[in-house]
Scaffold this active site. Structure first.
Site, short mmCIF file in Angstrom:
data_model
loop_
_atom_site.label_atom_id
_atom_site.label_comp_id
_atom_site.label_asym_id
_atom_site.label_seq_id
_atom_site.Cartn_x
_atom_site.Cartn_y
_atom_site.Cartn_z
N GLY A 1 0.83 -1.21 0.00
CA GLY A 1 0.00 0.00 0.00
C GLY A 1 0.86 1.25 0.00
O GLY A 1 2.09 1.20 -0.16
N ILE B 1 1.58 3.80 2.45
CA ILE B 1 2.59 4.02 3.51
C ILE B 1 3.53 2.82 3.59
O ILE B 1 4.75 2.97 3.72
CB ILE B 1 1.90 4.28 4.87
N TYR C 1 -14.90 2.08 10.93
CA TYR C 1 -13.44 2.09 10.79
C TYR C 1 -12.81 2.63 12.08
O TYR C 1 -11.89 2.03 12.65
CB TYR C 1 -13.08 2.95 9.58
#
Ligand code: NAD
Length: 311
Positions: A10, A12, A149
């Site tokens: 991904g 980061i 989330y």
């Protein structure tokens, strides 16, 4: 050092992979490529010490096997992005709860120091006048839609913290505040790459809400080195540490800045939150990190301003 990076394909995680390989460490990335991409790692594929494993953090045995061989675990894999959370609520919740549990339990079982990525969203949206059962809030946030989330990440912090304190295995929790930079995709709702894509294609830049809401964007190039430094700092263990930028901007101001920097002819248009994300959607008006703990622990000082980040 041998590091396992979950979510390493991904945004980061791929920058962290670059950083660790450049420092001479070995890196194993575990990623299911759901929002990440192999192209984020193409520069590393032939580098000695680098390994990519396609797999799911919900696969307990696989996680255990990889963590057992590691000296450090950076847990970044998660279902992220507002669109993703709202479109796949149950799967997102499962990944963010049970996936983290798998990673942390394996780290503790094999006594491997671990970092767990959390989010500024655990601070919630604490602007209610009163505390009522019928507004379905936990941790100050409506649990509906995207706020699952924040709720899952809040529990991840508890899982990480309680395991860390009970086992004595070093653990650091990092709360990221709107980290941006190359390789971040706008596909799942991240505002900076979405605006840049719209500006570069001369499409209207769609601001959700009034545009008066304020955010502070941090550069991935400031944040990533802080992760390894925190893991080397015993005073950071069992702490949740904010990481982000220093320059605050309204979302309308961000759109204006992107139009100016790209020389785009895009118009700026406004879409209300409910139209963008569905019924009942709310957002916080301001999100600005206090990074003084990171400054004290590791001398963290963001060096990139918004123009550097967008550029
Ligand atoms: P990203 O989507 O680029 O990275 C997440 C990675 O996890 C992706 O490569 C994805 O394919 C992988 N993944 C998702 N589900 C998986 C699963 N079940 N098994 C294995 N891999 C899986 O997002 P990012 O911005 O790099 O975020 C990294 C971490 O930082 C996440 O935990 C996120 O919650 C957290 N975070 C990021 C920000 C930000 O501003 N970018 C802000 C707050 C928190």
């Amino acid at each position: 050092m041998k590091a396992v990076i979950t979510g390493g394909a991904g945004f980061i995680g791929s920058h962290l992979s670059d950083h660790l390989i450049a420092q001479g460490h070995e890196v194993t990335v575990l990623d299911d490529l759901s929002t990440g991409s192999l192209s984020n790692l193409s520069q590393l594929k032939d580098r000695p010490g680098f390994r990519f494993v396609q797999g799911d953090i919900l696969d307990r045995e696989l996680v255990d096997e990889l963590v057992a061989e590691a000296d450090t675990v950076f847990h970044l894999a998660a279902a992220v992005g507002v669109y993703n959370i709202v479109d796949n609520p149950l799967r997102s919740l499962r990944i963010n709860l049970h996936g983290t549990e798998n990673v942390v339990e394996a780290a503790v079982r094999h006594r491997v120091p671990y970092m767990v990525a959390s989010t500024s969203e655990v601070y919630g949206k604490n602007d209610a006048d009163g505390l009522k059962e019928d507004d379905d809030r936990i941790y100050g946030s409506p649990v509906k839609s995207r706020w699952s989330y924040a709720a899952a990440k809040g529990l991840d912090e508890l899982v990480a913290y309680i395991h860390g304190t009970e086992s004595g295995v070093p653990c650091v929790i990092t709360r990221f505040f709107n980290v941006v930079g190359p390789r971040q995709t706008g596909r799942y709702g991240m505002v900076v790459p979405r605006f840049v894509d719209q500006a570069l294609s001369s499409d209207p830049i769609t601001v959700y809400g009034t545009g008066a809401q304020r955010r502070c964007f941090g550069s991935v190039y400031d944040v990533v080195p802080a992760l390894t430094r925190l893991m080397d700092t015993p005073e950071a263990y069992n702490r949740a540490v904010n990481l982000g930028g220093r320059e605050e901007v309204s979302i309308k101001g961000l759109a204006d800045r992107i139009v100016e920097l790209t020389g785009s002819s895009s118009a700026i248009t406004y879409v209300d939150y409910e139209q963008a994300y569905g019924e009942g959607y709310e957002d916080m008006q301001r999100r600005y990190p206090d990074t003084s703990l990171a400054a004290r622990l590791i001398g963290y000082e963001p060096t990139r301003d918004l123009n550097d980040i967008i550029g």
